[in-house]
Design a protein around this motif. Sequence first.
Motif, PDB file in Angstrom:
ATOM      1  N   ALA A 189       0.869  -1.103   0.099  1.00 53.45           N
ATOM      2  CA  ALA A 189       0.070  -0.134   0.150  1.00 53.45           C
ATOM      3  C   ALA A 189       0.765   1.365   0.010  1.00 53.45           C
ATOM      4  CB  ALA A 189      -0.927   0.034   1.339  1.00 53.45           C
ATOM      5  N   ASP A 190       0.311   2.330  -0.560  1.00 51.36           N
ATOM      6  CA  ASP A 190       1.042   3.737  -0.745  1.00 51.36           C
ATOM      7  C   ASP A 190       1.038   4.043   0.774  1.00 51.36           C
ATOM      8  OD1 ASP A 190       1.219   3.160  -3.500  1.00 51.36           O
ATOM      9  OD2 ASP A 190      -0.250   4.635  -3.830  1.00 51.36           O
ATOM     10  N   THR A 191       2.160   4.773   1.127  1.00 48.94           N
ATOM     11  CA  THR A 191       2.376   5.664   2.392  1.00 48.94           C
ATOM     12  C   THR A 191       2.292   6.983   1.756  1.00 48.94           C
ATOM     13  OG1 THR A 191       3.639   3.860   3.316  1.00 48.94           O
ATOM     14  CG2 THR A 191       3.729   5.772   4.302  1.00 48.94           C
ATOM     15  N   THR A 192       1.332   7.824   2.806  1.00 48.44           N
ATOM     16  CA  THR A 192       1.069   9.413   2.631  1.00 48.44           C
ATOM     17  C   THR A 192       1.702   9.945   3.746  1.00 48.44           C
ATOM     18  OG1 THR A 192      -0.362   9.039   0.942  1.00 48.44           O
ATOM     19  CG2 THR A 192      -0.434  11.261   1.929  1.00 48.44           C
ATOM     20  N   TYR A 193       2.489  10.853   3.639  1.00 49.78           N
ATOM     21  CA  TYR A 193       2.857  11.848   4.671  1.00 49.78           C
ATOM     22  C   TYR A 193       2.337  13.341   4.564  1.00 49.78           C
ATOM     23  CZ  TYR A 193       6.474   7.820   4.907  1.00 49.78           C
ATOM     24  OH  TYR A 193       6.875   7.037   5.188  1.00 49.78           O
ATOM     25  N   ASN A 194       1.762  13.840   5.539  1.00 52.11           N
ATOM     26  CA  ASN A 194       1.219  15.195   5.686  1.00 52.11           C
ATOM     27  C   ASN A 194       2.583  16.021   6.052  1.00 52.11           C
ATOM     28  OD1 ASN A 194       0.169  17.774   6.194  1.00 52.11           O
ATOM     29  ND2 ASN A 194      -1.799  16.593   6.569  1.00 52.11           N
ATOM     30  N   TYR A 195       3.062  16.749   5.184  1.00 53.98           N
ATOM     31  CA  TYR A 195       4.198  17.646   5.559  1.00 53.98           C
ATOM     32  C   TYR A 195       3.692  18.851   6.177  1.00 53.98           C
ATOM     33  CZ  TYR A 195       8.258  20.339   4.745  1.00 53.98           C
ATOM     34  OH  TYR A 195       9.500  21.241   4.790  1.00 53.98           O
ATOM     35  N   THR A 196       2.526  19.270   5.975  1.00 52.01           N
ATOM     36  CA  THR A 196       2.164  20.499   6.506  1.00 52.01           C
ATOM     37  C   THR A 196       2.078  20.367   8.115  1.00 52.01           C
ATOM     38  OG1 THR A 196       0.923  20.900   4.300  1.00 52.01           O
ATOM     39  CG2 THR A 196       0.297  22.157   6.537  1.00 52.01           C
ATOM     40  N   SER A 197       1.603  19.302   8.415  1.00 48.75           N
ATOM     41  CA  SER A 197       1.246  19.088   9.950  1.00 48.75           C
ATOM     42  C   SER A 197       2.430  18.458  10.482  1.00 48.75           C
ATOM     43  CB  SER A 197       0.262  18.190  10.274  1.00 48.75           C
ATOM     44  OG  SER A 197       0.204  16.864   9.547  1.00 48.75           O
ATOM     45  N   LYS A 198       3.601  17.767   9.663  1.00 47.48           N
ATOM     46  CA  LYS A 198       4.697  16.990  10.353  1.00 47.48           C
ATOM     47  C   LYS A 198       5.632  17.135   9.483  1.00 47.48           C
ATOM     48  CE  LYS A 198       5.864  13.004  13.033  1.00 47.48           C
ATOM     49  NZ  LYS A 198       5.295  11.522  13.439  1.00 47.48           N
ATOM     50  N   SER A 199       6.335  18.051   9.409  1.00 46.69           N
ATOM     51  CA  SER A 199       7.635  18.503   8.474  1.00 46.69           C
ATOM     52  C   SER A 199       8.790  17.536   8.675  1.00 46.69           C
ATOM     53  CB  SER A 199       7.937  19.814   8.202  1.00 46.69           C
ATOM     54  OG  SER A 199       8.376  20.335   9.558  1.00 46.69           O
ATOM     55  N   ASN A 200       8.961  16.671   9.853  1.00 48.58           N
ATOM     56  CA  ASN A 200      10.138  16.231  10.203  1.00 48.58           C
ATOM     57  C   ASN A 200      10.062  14.785   9.706  1.00 48.58           C
ATOM     58  OD1 ASN A 200       8.327  15.675  12.208  1.00 48.58           O
ATOM     59  ND2 ASN A 200       9.894  15.954  13.699  1.00 48.58           N
ATOM     60  N   ASP A 201       9.098  14.346   9.231  1.00 47.08           N
ATOM     61  CA  ASP A 201       9.003  12.907   8.901  1.00 47.08           C
ATOM     62  C   ASP A 201      10.156  12.509   7.967  1.00 47.08           C
ATOM     63  OD1 ASP A 201       6.640  12.190  10.316  1.00 47.08           O
ATOM     64  OD2 ASP A 201       5.358  12.498   8.625  1.00 47.08           O
ATOM     65  N   THR A 202      10.834  11.252   7.860  1.00 45.36           N
ATOM     66  CA  THR A 202      11.508  10.661   6.783  1.00 45.36           C
ATOM     67  C   THR A 202      10.969   9.936   5.790  1.00 45.36           C
ATOM     68  OG1 THR A 202      12.299   8.766   8.184  1.00 45.36           O
ATOM     69  CG2 THR A 202      13.482  10.626   8.577  1.00 45.36           C
ATOM     70  N   ILE A 203      11.332  10.112   4.505  1.00 46.38           N
ATOM     71  CA  ILE A 203      10.840   9.872   3.268  1.00 46.38           C
ATOM     72  C   ILE A 203      11.927   8.780   2.640  1.00 46.38           C
ATOM     73  CG2 ILE A 203       9.679  10.369   1.072  1.00 46.38           C
ATOM     74  CD1 ILE A 203       8.517  11.601   3.434  1.00 46.38           C
ATOM     75  N   ASP A 204      11.372   7.464   2.322  1.00 47.79           N
ATOM     76  CA  ASP A 204      12.263   6.535   1.462  1.00 47.79           C
ATOM     77  C   ASP A 204      12.249   6.999   0.204  1.00 47.79           C
ATOM     78  OD1 ASP A 204      13.592   4.490   0.440  1.00 47.79           O
ATOM     79  OD2 ASP A 204      12.131   2.779   1.394  1.00 47.79           O
ATOM     80  N   PHE A 205      13.354   7.778  -0.394  1.00 47.97           N
ATOM     81  CA  PHE A 205      13.417   7.937  -1.765  1.00 47.97           C
ATOM     82  C   PHE A 205      14.002   6.958  -2.692  1.00 47.97           C
ATOM     83  CE2 PHE A 205      13.182  12.148   0.195  1.00 47.97           C
ATOM     84  CZ  PHE A 205      12.107  12.622  -0.721  1.00 47.97           C
ATOM     85  N   THR A 206      14.039   5.718  -2.090  1.00 46.54           N
ATOM     86  CA  THR A 206      14.449   4.378  -3.193  1.00 46.54           C
ATOM     87  C   THR A 206      13.168   4.005  -3.981  1.00 46.54           C
ATOM     88  OG1 THR A 206      13.840   2.926  -1.439  1.00 46.54           O
ATOM     89  CG2 THR A 206      16.012   3.624  -1.622  1.00 46.54           C
ATOM     90  N   HIS A 207      11.864   4.613  -3.813  1.00 49.10           N
ATOM     91  CA  HIS A 207      10.800   4.391  -4.098  1.00 49.10           C
ATOM     92  C   HIS A 207      10.143   5.540  -4.924  1.00 49.10           C
ATOM     93  CE1 HIS A 207      10.442   0.243  -2.307  1.00 49.10           C
ATOM     94  NE2 HIS A 207      10.820   0.807  -1.264  1.00 49.10           N
ATOM     95  N   PRO A 208       9.358   5.689  -5.982  1.00 46.26           N
ATOM     96  CA  PRO A 208       8.654   6.873  -6.538  1.00 46.26           C
ATOM     97  C   PRO A 208       8.072   7.732  -5.510  1.00 46.26           C
ATOM     98  CG  PRO A 208       8.188   4.966  -7.939  1.00 46.26           C
ATOM     99  CD  PRO A 208       8.790   4.486  -6.581  1.00 46.26           C
TER     100      PRO A 208
END
Length: 490
Positions: free
Chosen positions: A104-123
């Motif tokens: 399943a896709d994972t969605t991050y809300n940057y507006t409310s939580k800007s310090n989440d880490t993102i896995d850029f090995t995927h699109p």
Amino acid sequence: MIRKLAICFAVVLAAANFIACNSTYESVEVTASCVAISKFTLTKNDSVMTNLDSVFFSIDLTKGMIFNADSLPCGTKVTALTPVITPLEGASLIELTVKRNGKADTTYNYTSKSNDTIDFTHPVSMRVVSPDGLTQRTYQIYVNVHKVESDTLEWSNVNSWRLPSDFANPDAQHSTAGKKRLFTLTSYQSTYCLSYYHNIHDLGNSTLNQAAHTARSIRFPFKPVIESFTALDDDTLYILADNNTLYRSTDIGSTWVACPQRWQTIIGSYQGSLLGITTGTSPEIEDLGRGTSCPLPQDMPVKGMSMPVYYDFEMASTPQLMIIGGRKADGSLSADTWGYDGNSWARISKKALPEGLEGMTTVPYYTFSVAGNLVATEISTILAFGGRKADGSVSKTVYASYDYGYNWTKAPDKLQLPDVMPATYDAQAFVLSTRMSASVTVPGMSRISRPSESWECPYIYLFGGRRADGTTCNTVWRGVINRMSFKPVE
């Protein structure tokens, strides 16, 4: 020659036709300023890479793409990076979605939580909603990482390249270059073949065996010393006979005429003139074109030195010629560098090679120094490798000089020869430019400005050489520092 590889170029905020906001969300073809991103960076994280926060990302508002044009070093882990996103006019929502195959896709809300880490090995896609909530735009984000080590010297025997010769297994060879032509003389059981490329640049722009060249049998009215074969220009060739007589051909090897000179070694050419070392108990260095000579300096080798390397630098009023290693008159091997400026010879090495070698291969090339801001500076470098040791074994170590032969050090591991290449002596190397082209668009690597469809890449071509047992290597290898083959950043 020092050249900085651009790593940053201006963010282009594409001219946007302001779009009247409707009462519902609207996907737009051209990015309105209300959903434009003005800056994208990564948060500092030295455990991932030093100066990660200084990596420049381009923003293509027309295509909706954000990417680093100059890829991160090979092996950089991009599984947990924290982006810093700056919208041009603010945003009511910025969210990033990571798409994983089979999950399943994972969605991050940057507006409310800007310090989440993102896995850029995927699109990764990013949706930006305007401050008034009426306009949105989706961007694709790419954090590009090189798939190979940028500063590694990679070698390949492309398409099983062989020496240009009519002989399947020549027992001797020597290659030399004029202004445009590259010649290879081979022998097999007292028969000889002379091959030459009509334009030396053909080597770089087509496969070796398809490049336009001529190969024909030639006859010598004497027994030639193959290793002495030298081109003065595209029509005039020289070679020594086994009795030390110098011979010249002005018709590309069809006929040979004896010269009055008796030399034990041909050093090479210098500004259109041939240099050689005479025979006898008090040998001299003769300049054939100028008709001058000088005593051989003490400890200068008399044979087995490398092919000459030529260079210019600001403090010199004339071009410099440099040779490395060789065998001295007393039979010992030299570890020094000798230079010639058109007037005199001198030993110029302050830190010589760690051991004497004869038949080394030398090549003027480039290496790179990468500063903390990820800007790579190109450094003129002379590489020297191979050569026969005093005990008859053959060295495979690559040495480097960053100051025109004054000081030599063992080159770093990334410049050493791979295991698949044999250790050789008496091999010849030439640097030829290859026209590279980018016919396939790689996601995340398009350019804001007009992209380079082609560019020049300098490859090293290594011809032949002998193994420790004296047999000839019937191969041509091609090498390049990976960084030079990457598409230039614009």
